[in-house]
Scaffold this motif. Sequence first.
Motif, PDB file in Angstrom:
ATOM      1  N   GLN A 115     -15.778 -53.855   9.018  1.00 44.82           N
ATOM      2  CA  GLN A 115     -15.666 -52.400   9.084  1.00 44.82           C
ATOM      3  C   GLN A 115     -15.067 -51.974  10.424  1.00 44.82           C
ATOM      4  OE1 GLN A 115     -16.140 -50.226   6.620  1.00 44.82           O
ATOM      5  NE2 GLN A 115     -15.479 -48.567   7.960  1.00 44.82           N
ATOM      6  N   GLN A 116     -15.525 -52.593  11.521  1.00 44.73           N
ATOM      7  CA  GLN A 116     -14.989 -52.269  12.840  1.00 44.73           C
ATOM      8  C   GLN A 116     -13.508 -52.626  12.922  1.00 44.73           C
ATOM      9  OE1 GLN A 116     -17.588 -54.346  15.519  1.00 44.73           O
ATOM     10  NE2 GLN A 116     -19.104 -52.711  15.548  1.00 44.73           N
ATOM     11  N   GLU A 117     -13.149 -53.760  12.367  1.00 49.15           N
ATOM     12  CA  GLU A 117     -11.741 -54.180  12.378  1.00 49.15           C
ATOM     13  C   GLU A 117     -10.893 -53.220  11.555  1.00 49.15           C
ATOM     14  OE1 GLU A 117      -8.449 -56.238  13.455  1.00 49.15           O
ATOM     15  OE2 GLU A 117     -10.472 -56.558  14.209  1.00 49.15           O
ATOM     16  N   PHE A 118     -11.408 -52.813  10.411  1.00 44.79           N
ATOM     17  CA  PHE A 118     -10.695 -51.876   9.548  1.00 44.79           C
ATOM     18  C   PHE A 118     -10.484 -50.544  10.264  1.00 44.79           C
ATOM     19  CE2 PHE A 118     -10.828 -48.486   6.295  1.00 44.79           C
ATOM     20  CZ  PHE A 118      -9.666 -48.815   5.610  1.00 44.79           C
ATOM     21  N   GLU A 119     -11.562 -50.035  10.885  1.00 47.33           N
ATOM     22  CA  GLU A 119     -11.456 -48.763  11.614  1.00 47.33           C
ATOM     23  C   GLU A 119     -10.485 -48.876  12.784  1.00 47.33           C
ATOM     24  OE1 GLU A 119     -15.509 -47.844  12.564  1.00 47.33           O
ATOM     25  OE2 GLU A 119     -15.993 -47.295  10.489  1.00 47.33           O
ATOM     26  N   SER A 120     -10.518 -50.009  13.470  1.00 47.16           N
ATOM     27  CA  SER A 120      -9.622 -50.238  14.607  1.00 47.16           C
ATOM     28  C   SER A 120      -8.165 -50.269  14.154  1.00 47.16           C
ATOM     29  CB  SER A 120      -9.991 -51.545  15.304  1.00 47.16           C
ATOM     30  OG  SER A 120      -9.063 -51.843  16.297  1.00 47.16           O
TER      31      SER A 120
END
Length: 128
Positions: A115-120
């Motif tokens: 999720q963090q990678e996607f948001e980034s």
Amino acid sequence: MGSEARGKFCEEQFEDMLPKMAEKLGGEGLIKELCNGFNLLMDKDKCVITFESLKHNSSLLGLQDLRDDELMSMLKEGDYDGDGALNQMEFCVLMFRLSPDLMMESEALLDQALQQEFESSESDHNVN
């Protein structure tokens, strides 16, 4: 105590311990302890856990009352390459599989990282 009850009891004890070990030791420490456990159980000449080495060392895990067919079943459950023994990776994977709580924690951490990678990557894309 019947064999099914013994197996369930041992499994429940294990499931309670592995997440606590992971919390206390961290990921790297847990893997190190699993490797130590593997080394304790393995056949020193073959560098794998065989039926014979598991039977010989089962008392170290409190499993001395398990029958031969129960020990063999444990080996078969983790033996992914079908050679009749557990190498270190198969042993570690089996230990994680036997701990649903630890698996759920691992999945949650993976979901969080994704999720963090996607948001980034979305914010990077919106900036460009």
